[in-house]
Design an enzyme around this catalytic site. Structure first.
Site, mmCIF file in Angstrom:
data_model
loop_
_atom_site.group_PDB
_atom_site.id
_atom_site.type_symbol
_atom_site.label_atom_id
_atom_site.label_comp_id
_atom_site.label_asym_id
_atom_site.label_seq_id
_atom_site.Cartn_x
_atom_site.Cartn_y
_atom_site.Cartn_z
ATOM 1 N N ILE A 42 1.899 4.632 1.666
ATOM 2 C CA ILE A 42 0.893 5.467 2.322
ATOM 3 C C ILE A 42 0.212 4.621 3.385
ATOM 4 O O ILE A 42 -0.214 3.497 3.107
ATOM 5 C CB ILE A 42 -0.153 5.981 1.306
ATOM 6 C CG1 ILE A 42 0.530 6.847 0.238
ATOM 7 C CG2 ILE A 42 -1.256 6.774 2.013
ATOM 8 C CD1 ILE A 42 -0.369 7.200 -0.930
ATOM 9 N N GLU A 57 -8.072 2.783 13.207
ATOM 10 C CA GLU A 57 -7.762 1.777 14.225
ATOM 11 C C GLU A 57 -6.812 2.336 15.285
ATOM 12 O O GLU A 57 -6.980 2.084 16.470
ATOM 13 C CB GLU A 57 -7.160 0.529 13.572
ATOM 14 C CG GLU A 57 -6.660 -0.516 14.555
ATOM 15 C CD GLU A 57 -7.734 -1.204 15.377
ATOM 16 O OE1 GLU A 57 -7.399 -1.735 16.460
ATOM 17 O OE2 GLU A 57 -8.910 -1.224 14.967
ATOM 18 N N GLY A 73 -5.968 4.282 5.436
ATOM 19 C CA GLY A 73 -6.896 5.043 6.268
ATOM 20 C C GLY A 73 -7.500 4.212 7.386
ATOM 21 O O GLY A 73 -7.681 4.701 8.500
ATOM 22 N N VAL A 74 -7.804 2.958 7.098
ATOM 23 C CA VAL A 74 -8.411 2.113 8.134
ATOM 24 C C VAL A 74 -7.463 1.903 9.307
ATOM 25 O O VAL A 74 -7.910 1.773 10.448
ATOM 26 C CB VAL A 74 -8.905 0.755 7.583
ATOM 27 C CG1 VAL A 74 -10.047 0.960 6.608
ATOM 28 C CG2 VAL A 74 -7.789 -0.026 6.936
ATOM 29 N N HIS A 105 0.849 -1.201 0.000
ATOM 30 C CA HIS A 105 0.000 0.000 0.000
ATOM 31 C C HIS A 105 0.878 1.241 0.000
ATOM 32 O O HIS A 105 1.059 1.851 1.053
ATOM 33 C CB HIS A 105 -0.902 0.005 1.234
ATOM 34 C CG HIS A 105 -2.056 0.948 1.150
ATOM 35 N ND1 HIS A 105 -2.005 2.229 1.631
ATOM 36 C CD2 HIS A 105 -3.288 0.794 0.643
ATOM 37 C CE1 HIS A 105 -3.179 2.813 1.447
ATOM 38 N NE2 HIS A 105 -3.972 1.964 0.853
#
Length: 153
Positions: free
Chosen positions: A60, A68, A63-64, A54
């Site tokens: 990067i 978290e 986002g998840v 990723h």
């Protein structure tokens, strides 16, 4: 009677959260104000496994994982204040609302997550939080999230 800590280092974090590498996403929590608010710190490094895919060549932070990390900060805040250091606190997402991403988070960044409790009390199972994650004072992400605090035992 001892005072409730206002700071959690990695040892206290690991005593509260069951998460371990590669899913322990907070390095320290500071400015813990009871169950009202706290600030989590995540040092983002290139050796984290999600950067392999990723994205290759353009790492990067997903986002998840930022959301978290905010949730883990909230759990450490509650666990520190309530003295839950037996590793038997499990926290489950019940909802994520108003989640927005504003800036890429990349290796070398220091992610600072300001968490506020909007609903919840000691002994309660359902809590709601608002989190804002920043890098160098610039907003990276924000979300409101509801979680169930489940004591194993």
């Amino acid at each position: 009677m001892s005072e409730t800590p206002t700071f959690a280092d990695i040892h206290l974090i690991q005593a509260i959260l069951p998460h371990r590498y590669p899913f322990l996403l907070v390095d320290k929590v500071r400015d813990i104000d009871g169950t009202s608010s706290a600030v989590g710190i995540k040092n983002v490094t290139m050796n984290e496994p999600h950067f392999q895919g990723h994205f290759p060549g353009t790492p990067i932070m997903p986002g998840v994982t930022i959301v978290e990390a905010m949730a883990q900060t909230a759990a450490v805040m509650v666990g520190t204040t309530m003295g839950l250091t037996e590793g038997n606190l499990l926290v489950y997402f019940m909802g994520i609302d108003g989640c927005k991403f504003r800036r890429k988070v990349i290796p070398g960044d220091i992610l600072e997550m300001k968490i506020e409790t909007t609903r919840g009390k000691a002994g309660g199972k359902v809590w709601k939080f608002k989190g804002v994650a920043t890098v160098d004072g610039e907003m990276a992400a924000e979300a409101e999230f509801t979680a169930m605090m489940d004591m194993q035992g």
